[in-house]
Design an enzyme around this catalytic site. Structure first.
Site: not given
Length: 433
Positions: A22-23, A26
């Site tokens: 997920h990170e 970003h």
């Protein structure tokens, strides 16, 4: 016990990988748009391990309840106050907002002034913040593809696993025994044996993986019925009389309905690989279920509180935290089931976790990703509206004003996570036993 612990560890690592994935969404999109990223961490609290590569420090922290990517300039400066200036406004939360602006500005070195998050156009900020949840969605699709197209879905078989001795309703306990004078089941009277494969019922043929169709045919049957079985390579006709009994509802396993009853248990069938359409259908179904579950979270607080602190029965369909999901992973690996079945269940559960991360992070409330996406959308709408009206650019939306909301949401999330942790430790949901 060893397999349970191993399963917990493996599934927990799978969740941490999902968080890091997920990170990464970003991180990659931020770097694409020239935003400086000083930190990339999985977990919160004290740093357990870290290593700096280039301008970014990568690491793991002690509390594995999430993760973060720190980008510089997440909060724009106050209007008219300069990058380090304080707002001229006053109010109960103004000091909090001004301190957050100053802290954000302190991360910005002179050579990095043009690499701040807030300076990027709204659509770029939306892409950066959506990148994290999108990675969870991609991972979930990949996991479901492995399960459905690689492993396959186990079909319901038509081979007899067991023959019930007497007629009992589906609501009877699993270990219930026949009472004196109990009526024998139609299958017992007709001479069915474990290992028989039912190939036809009243002339309707069934293949080895047509167990669902067979069960449906039995349920609508009534009275004298001719069942053909295959036994030791030979086909035998077994005349029987289907009776009505309380049987498990197909649509709600917890409910029973009156239907035709034969009295046989069937073995599972073969695994059959599905096509890409099945992945799309499954994704749509689980996104819909997860979305409804997220909407219903506030209404589940009383039941979760009761399960955590008052010893009330845990809702099997209720929410679970990281600890609870990991325990379920341990239970899966501890089952004496074929590796194919365990792997399918394991990956499906991990895919469901990623769907939850995808949808939950899109909620338009800070400090979730949606709490940055929504202001960027609003800023884009304002800028276009002002341009059409011939008015000057209104500038960036002051996301610092959302900090009080973020604090309240964070406190609610901490309390919710605490209840989940207590419930998962002392009153866990169990899929098996």
């Amino acid at each position: 016990m060893l397999m349970t612990v191993l399963g917990i560890v493996i599934f927990f690592v799978g969740i941490l990988i999902s968080i890091a994935w997920h990170e990464l969404g970003h991180f990659v999109t931020a770097r694409w748009f020239g935003i400086k990223v000083p930190e990339f961490f999985v977990g919160f609290g004290r740093t357990v391990w870290s290593r700096k590569v280039g301008e970014t420090e990568y690491g793991i922290k002690a509390i594995p309840m999430g993760g973060y990517v720190r980008m510089i300039g997440m909060i724009p400066p106050a209007k008219g106050g300069g990058n380090l200036g304080r707002s001229r406004r006053t109010g109960p939360f103004q000091g909090l907002m001004d301190d957050a602006r100053q802290q954000s500005a302190m991360d910005v070195l002179p050579q990095d002034v043009d690499r701040q998050f807030w300076m990027r156009s709204p659509w770029k900020r939306i892409v950066v913040m959506f990148g994290g949840p999108f990675m969870n969605l991609i991972l979930a699709i990949g996991l479901f593809a492995v399960v459905l197209m690689g492993i396959g879905v186990q079909q319901e078989g038509t081979q007899v696993r067991s023959v019930s001795a007497c007629v009992l309703p589906a609501s009877a306990p699993v270990d219930a025994t026949c009472t004196p004078g109990a009526a024998p089941t139609p299958a017992a009277e007709a001479g069915f044996r474990a290992g028989d494969r039912i190939v036809a019922l009243n002339g309707q043929s069934f293949g080895p993986n047509d167990g669902r169709a067979l069960r449906e045919a039995i349920r609508v049957a009534s009275g004298p019925t001719l069942v053909t079985v295959e036994r030791d390579g030979r086909r035998l006709d077994l005349p029987t009389t289907v009776i009505e009994n309380q049987v498990q509802d197909f649509n709600d396993p917890k409910a029973t309905v009156p239907a035709g009853f034969l009295g046989v248990g069937l073995l599972p069938g073969d695994y059959v690989r599905q096509d890409a359409g099945a992945v799309v259908d499954e994704m749509g179904a689980i996104i819909s279920r997860t979305g409804r579950a997220i909407i219903e979270l506030p209404s589940r607080v009383p039941a979760l509180f009761g399960a955590a602190f008052m010893g009330e029965e845990r809702d099997e369909d209720g929410p679970v935290g990281i600890v609870g999901a990991s325990r379920l992973g341990g239970e899966i690996l501890a089952q004496e089931a074929p590796l194919r079945a365990e792997l399918s269940f394991f990956l499906t559960l991990l895919a469901a976790v990623n769907i939850s991360l995808f949808l939950f992070n899109l909620l338009p409330i800070p400090p979730l990703d949606g709490g940055q996406i929504f202001p960027a959308i609003w800023e884009s709408i304002k800028r276009h509206s002002y341009r059409l009206m011939g008015r000057p650019d209104p500038g960036p939306v002051d996301v610092a004003k959302l900090l009080p909301v973020a604090m309240v949401v964070a406190m609610i999330f901490i309390a919710w996570s605490g209840m989940l942790l207590v419930a998962d430790l002392f009153n866990p949901i169990r899929f098996f036993g």
